[in-house]
Design a protein around this motif. Sequence first.
Motif, mmCIF file in Angstrom:
data_model
loop_
_atom_site.group_PDB
_atom_site.id
_atom_site.type_symbol
_atom_site.label_atom_id
_atom_site.label_comp_id
_atom_site.label_asym_id
_atom_site.label_seq_id
_atom_site.Cartn_x
_atom_site.Cartn_y
_atom_site.Cartn_z
ATOM 1 N N GLY A 62 0.807 -1.214 0.000
ATOM 2 C CA GLY A 62 0.000 0.000 0.000
ATOM 3 C C GLY A 62 0.835 1.257 0.000
ATOM 4 N N LEU A 63 1.932 1.238 0.741
ATOM 5 C CA LEU A 63 2.812 2.412 0.789
ATOM 6 C C LEU A 63 3.431 2.692 -0.576
ATOM 7 N N ILE A 64 3.955 1.653 -1.230
ATOM 8 C CA ILE A 64 4.565 1.835 -2.549
ATOM 9 C C ILE A 64 3.521 2.320 -3.556
ATOM 10 N N LEU A 65 2.358 1.711 -3.537
ATOM 11 C CA LEU A 65 1.298 2.128 -4.465
ATOM 12 C C LEU A 65 0.901 3.576 -4.213
ATOM 13 N N LEU A 66 0.768 3.962 -2.956
ATOM 14 C CA LEU A 66 0.396 5.334 -2.635
ATOM 15 C C LEU A 66 1.422 6.326 -3.164
ATOM 16 N N ILE A 67 2.679 6.119 -2.828
ATOM 17 C CA ILE A 67 3.718 7.086 -3.205
ATOM 18 C C ILE A 67 3.810 7.258 -4.707
ATOM 19 N N PHE A 68 3.896 6.143 -5.424
ATOM 20 C CA PHE A 68 4.152 6.256 -6.861
ATOM 21 C C PHE A 68 2.888 6.572 -7.658
ATOM 22 N N SER A 69 1.727 6.290 -7.105
ATOM 23 C CA SER A 69 0.510 6.743 -7.774
ATOM 24 C C SER A 69 0.397 8.262 -7.685
ATOM 25 N N LEU A 70 0.809 8.821 -6.553
ATOM 26 C CA LEU A 70 0.809 10.279 -6.430
ATOM 27 C C LEU A 70 1.807 10.906 -7.386
ATOM 28 N N VAL A 71 2.999 10.324 -7.458
ATOM 29 C CA VAL A 71 4.032 10.860 -8.350
ATOM 30 C C VAL A 71 3.585 10.795 -9.805
ATOM 31 N N ARG A 72 3.047 9.639 -10.209
ATOM 32 C CA ARG A 72 2.701 9.446 -11.624
ATOM 33 C C ARG A 72 1.409 10.151 -12.028
ATOM 34 N N SER A 73 0.640 10.590 -11.068
ATOM 35 C CA SER A 73 -0.580 11.330 -11.405
ATOM 36 C C SER A 73 -0.417 12.819 -11.145
ATOM 37 N N ALA A 94 -0.186 12.703 2.832
ATOM 38 C CA ALA A 94 -0.784 11.414 2.479
ATOM 39 C C ALA A 94 0.004 10.252 3.071
ATOM 40 N N VAL A 95 1.321 10.306 2.983
ATOM 41 C CA VAL A 95 2.150 9.221 3.512
ATOM 42 C C VAL A 95 2.051 9.174 5.034
ATOM 43 N N GLY A 96 2.098 10.339 5.673
ATOM 44 C CA GLY A 96 1.931 10.369 7.123
ATOM 45 C C GLY A 96 0.597 9.789 7.560
ATOM 46 N N ALA A 97 -0.462 10.174 6.859
ATOM 47 C CA ALA A 97 -1.792 9.662 7.190
ATOM 48 C C ALA A 97 -1.888 8.159 6.973
ATOM 49 N N TYR A 98 -1.291 7.677 5.880
ATOM 50 C CA TYR A 98 -1.343 6.242 5.582
ATOM 51 C C TYR A 98 -0.641 5.434 6.665
ATOM 52 N N ILE A 99 0.561 5.842 7.046
ATOM 53 C CA ILE A 99 1.294 5.090 8.058
ATOM 54 C C ILE A 99 0.567 5.148 9.399
ATOM 55 N N GLY A 100 0.020 6.310 9.741
ATOM 56 C CA GLY A 100 -0.749 6.411 10.983
ATOM 57 C C GLY A 100 -1.942 5.482 10.992
ATOM 58 N N ALA A 101 -2.640 5.399 9.863
ATOM 59 C CA ALA A 101 -3.797 4.501 9.770
ATOM 60 C C ALA A 101 -3.370 3.045 9.759
ATOM 61 N N ALA A 102 -2.249 2.755 9.067
ATOM 62 C CA ALA A 102 -1.799 1.369 8.921
ATOM 63 C C ALA A 102 -1.321 0.769 10.244
ATOM 64 N N TYR A 103 -0.940 1.611 11.209
ATOM 65 C CA TYR A 103 -0.677 1.110 12.558
ATOM 66 C C TYR A 103 -1.871 0.300 13.057
ATOM 67 N N TRP A 104 -3.059 0.714 12.634
ATOM 68 C CA TRP A 104 -4.288 0.128 13.171
ATOM 69 C C TRP A 104 -4.918 -0.918 12.272
ATOM 70 N N PHE A 105 -4.801 -0.758 10.955
ATOM 71 C CA PHE A 105 -5.520 -1.717 10.101
ATOM 72 C C PHE A 105 -4.662 -2.895 9.664
ATOM 73 N N THR A 106 -3.367 -2.911 10.053
ATOM 74 C CA THR A 106 -2.552 -4.092 9.776
ATOM 75 C C THR A 106 -2.211 -4.801 11.077
ATOM 76 N N SER A 107 -2.081 -6.108 10.993
ATOM 77 C CA SER A 107 -1.795 -6.909 12.185
ATOM 78 C C SER A 107 -0.405 -6.650 12.745
#
Length: 244
Positions: free
Chosen positions: A141-152, A161-174
């Motif tokens: 998810g992190l790789i997809l997020l970063i490079f989708s932002l760059v390529r778009s 976006a990256v800060g928010a993703y990592i903060g959320a992923a603390y909770w939604f990943t085991s």
Amino acid sequence: MSRVLWRRVVAEGLGTGLLVTVVVGSGIAAAKLSPGDTGLQLLENSFATALGLTVLILMFGPVSGAHFNPVVSVADWWLGRRNGDGLSLRDLSAYVAAQVVGAVAGAVLANVMFGQAAVSWSTTHRSAGHLWIGEAVATAGLILLIFSLVRSGRAAVAPAAVGAYIGAAYWFTSSTSFANPAVTIGRAFSDTFAGIAPGSVPGFVFFQVIGALVGAGLVVVLYPDPSDSTEELAVPQTDSGVAS
């Protein structure tokens, strides 16, 4: 135009080191401030990490692109080969070395700031199939997020976006989303809330690599034409008179 490599390497080392300091330091503080309440400790740790990562990307992004993560650097090299706008192999090697060294130094700094032994090998074992799946998901998810932002053409929003993703992923990943081989190695040097036992590191790193491959593959499928955007990872770098 390429930038002086040593300056970018220093930025990557400092950025990764400070990121680990934020992760480990906030984990130590959370354990002291909220003893016995693991959920609240994780909330405090994830909140500090999300904010800290955002700030660090803004701080170092104009210098090095703010990768702070070996799999991000490898993906940048691999995805940029076609257009020649990614890292060179020389730059990639230097980035990864700086990230790992910085991560270890960051853990030591956090330990010392909170009165711990400079190095205390973590005893928190994180070796289980469901945790490895969590790491693969988080990293993909992190790789997809970063490079989708760059390529778009939306790299300017990457820090938030990256800060928010990592903060959320603390909770939604085991696994609470390490998603970073260098940070994983660094966290082994601290026997605190955010630590990981050295014996658990290889499994995490292996599945982070798997996740990165999946994420990069999804980028190619969903955003096949990198020429649509000329923005750089993770925020546009400035010339600053440092061309080499």
